[in-house]
Motif scaffolding. Structure first.
Motif, PDB file in Angstrom:
ATOM      1  N   SER A  37       0.849  -1.196   0.000  1.00  0.00           N
ATOM      2  CA  SER A  37       0.000   0.000   0.000  1.00  0.00           C
ATOM      3  C   SER A  37       0.880   1.239   0.000  1.00  0.00           C
ATOM      4  O   SER A  37       1.890   1.275   0.709  1.00  0.00           O
ATOM      5  CB  SER A  37      -0.893   0.010   1.242  1.00  0.00           C
ATOM      6  N   PRO A  38       0.501   2.285  -0.744  1.00  0.00           N
ATOM      7  CA  PRO A  38       1.245   3.543  -0.668  1.00  0.00           C
ATOM      8  C   PRO A  38       1.145   4.185   0.707  1.00  0.00           C
ATOM      9  O   PRO A  38       1.932   5.065   1.048  1.00  0.00           O
ATOM     10  CB  PRO A  38       0.596   4.410  -1.748  1.00  0.00           C
TER      11      PRO A  38
ATOM     12  N   GLU B 128       5.989   2.417 -10.203  1.00  0.00           N
ATOM     13  CA  GLU B 128       5.358   2.937  -8.987  1.00  0.00           C
ATOM     14  C   GLU B 128       3.975   2.309  -8.777  1.00  0.00           C
ATOM     15  O   GLU B 128       3.862   1.117  -8.619  1.00  0.00           O
ATOM     16  CB  GLU B 128       5.275   4.472  -9.023  1.00  0.00           C
ATOM     17  N   TRP B 129       2.893   3.129  -8.827  1.00  0.00           N
ATOM     18  CA  TRP B 129       1.550   2.673  -8.484  1.00  0.00           C
ATOM     19  C   TRP B 129       0.577   2.936  -9.616  1.00  0.00           C
ATOM     20  O   TRP B 129       0.722   3.890 -10.377  1.00  0.00           O
ATOM     21  CB  TRP B 129       1.039   3.394  -7.239  1.00  0.00           C
TER      22      TRP B 129
ATOM     23  N   PHE C 145       1.319  -2.520  -8.253  1.00  0.00           N
ATOM     24  CA  PHE C 145       2.579  -1.840  -7.945  1.00  0.00           C
ATOM     25  C   PHE C 145       3.738  -2.514  -8.675  1.00  0.00           C
ATOM     26  O   PHE C 145       3.701  -3.712  -8.971  1.00  0.00           O
ATOM     27  CB  PHE C 145       2.828  -1.835  -6.430  1.00  0.00           C
TER      28      PHE C 145
ATOM     29  N   VAL D 148       8.724  -0.429  -6.388  1.00  0.00           N
ATOM     30  CA  VAL D 148       8.032  -0.293  -5.102  1.00  0.00           C
ATOM     31  C   VAL D 148       8.459  -1.418  -4.161  1.00  0.00           C
ATOM     32  O   VAL D 148       8.698  -1.194  -2.966  1.00  0.00           O
ATOM     33  CB  VAL D 148       6.499  -0.312  -5.303  1.00  0.00           C
TER      34      VAL D 148
END
Length: 298
Positions: free
Chosen positions: A153-154, A191-192, A203, A207
């Motif tokens: 999760s970011p 990234e996302w 992701f 990441v």
């Protein structure tokens, strides 16, 4: 199995007390066996216990999705809950995206509850949902191996962000918990990116590298996606996807796998390969396969 209403009430009540005492991130000491999706395939769960050993002789970390799709979700979840009551420090049950009310009402568990005990089916289903709300979200093995159902999760900055997340967690829809139940890795993504599942993110490998460095972990183990050969690795083997339901839904001729982690954190893949003609060639050819539409949210 024909359980009585009293048996459902007692098992769910007792195991809920245990889950309530566990943090959203639990710590596990090796050796242990990490298991992926089961999806109501009770006979395969029993075969695994016969071949690898049962609690308390073997410590298990299950990464979620015990219910839905398969025909024996109640048998799976009741057996695992009973083991958890008897041996709470020898079996750990994490939450999957199918341990969410809006999901398992759609994909089979609700109907199975109604069919199994018609007079009290809806009440029993609701009891399970309240219990699922207290399931841990992730497990950390010897501070170096992070396990969850979906992925990253970011919002996950430090492990304490998850460890001290308040429970119960009712119907997670966004944020760190929802992401870790729904996310998927994708080497083609930088990234996302918003997931096509309708919830969570996909992701990239960058990441994974960043999270491993920032959190001081060496490996991420997750489930959530049906892999044709039972497992799939990305990012220099810093992330492993496992799937533990062979011949999934009787639609795929897939193998299944679990991971055995020893005291030195050496990881062994244990595969369960169906006796299907030409299965080895199929596995080598397809490597991995899943259908994202299986878990899409309307």
């Amino acid at each position: 199995m024909k359980y009585t209403k009293e048996e459902y009430d007692n098992i769910i009540y007792e195991v809920s007390q245990i889950f309530s005492s566990e943090k959203a991130l639990i710590d596990v000491d090796p050796p242990c066996v990490v298991v992926g999706d089961l999806h109501g395939q009770f006979n395969d769960l029993m075969n695994m216990f016969v071949l690898l050993g049962r609690p308390p002789e073997v410590v298990y970390v299950f990464t979620g999705d015990y219910v839905d799709r398969g025909a024996m979700s109640l048998e799976c979840i009741m057996l695992l809950f009973a083991y958890k009551i008897c041996y709470p420090e020898n079996i750990y049950l994490l939450r999957g995206n199918h341990e969410i009310a809006r999901v398992n009402k759609k994909y089979g568990f609700y109907d199975e509850c109604i069919g199994a005990i018609p007079k009290y089916g809806e009440e029993v289903w609701a009891l399970f949902q309240r219990c699922f709300n207290n399931l841990p979200i992730a497990a950390l093995i010897a501070t170096k191996i992070l396990c969850m159902h979906g992925g990253l999760s970011p919002s996950l900055v430090t492990l304490d962000d998850l460890r001290y997340h308040k429970k119960p967690i009712r119907n997670p829809f966004r944020g760190i918990v929802n992401d870790m139940l729904w996310a998927d890795p994708d080497p083609s993504v930088f990234e996302w990116k918003t997931s096509t599942r309708g919830s969570g993110f996909v992701f990239g490998t960058n990441v994974i590298d960043d999270v491993c460095t920032r959190l001081g972990i060496e490996l991420i183990i997750r489930a959530h996606q049906m892999c044709f050969d039972g497992y799939w690795t990305v990012a220099g083997r810093k992330l492993i996807t496992i799937f533990s339901a062979p011949v999934y839904c009787n639609l795929y001729k897939n193998a299944a796998s679990v991971l055995r982690v020893d005291e030195k954190l050496c990881v062994q893949v244990i595969a369960f390969v169906p006796e299907t003609r030409d299965i080895e060639r199929l596995i080598k050819t397809k490597n991995r396969v899943w259908d994202h539409t299986l878990d899409n949210l309307d």
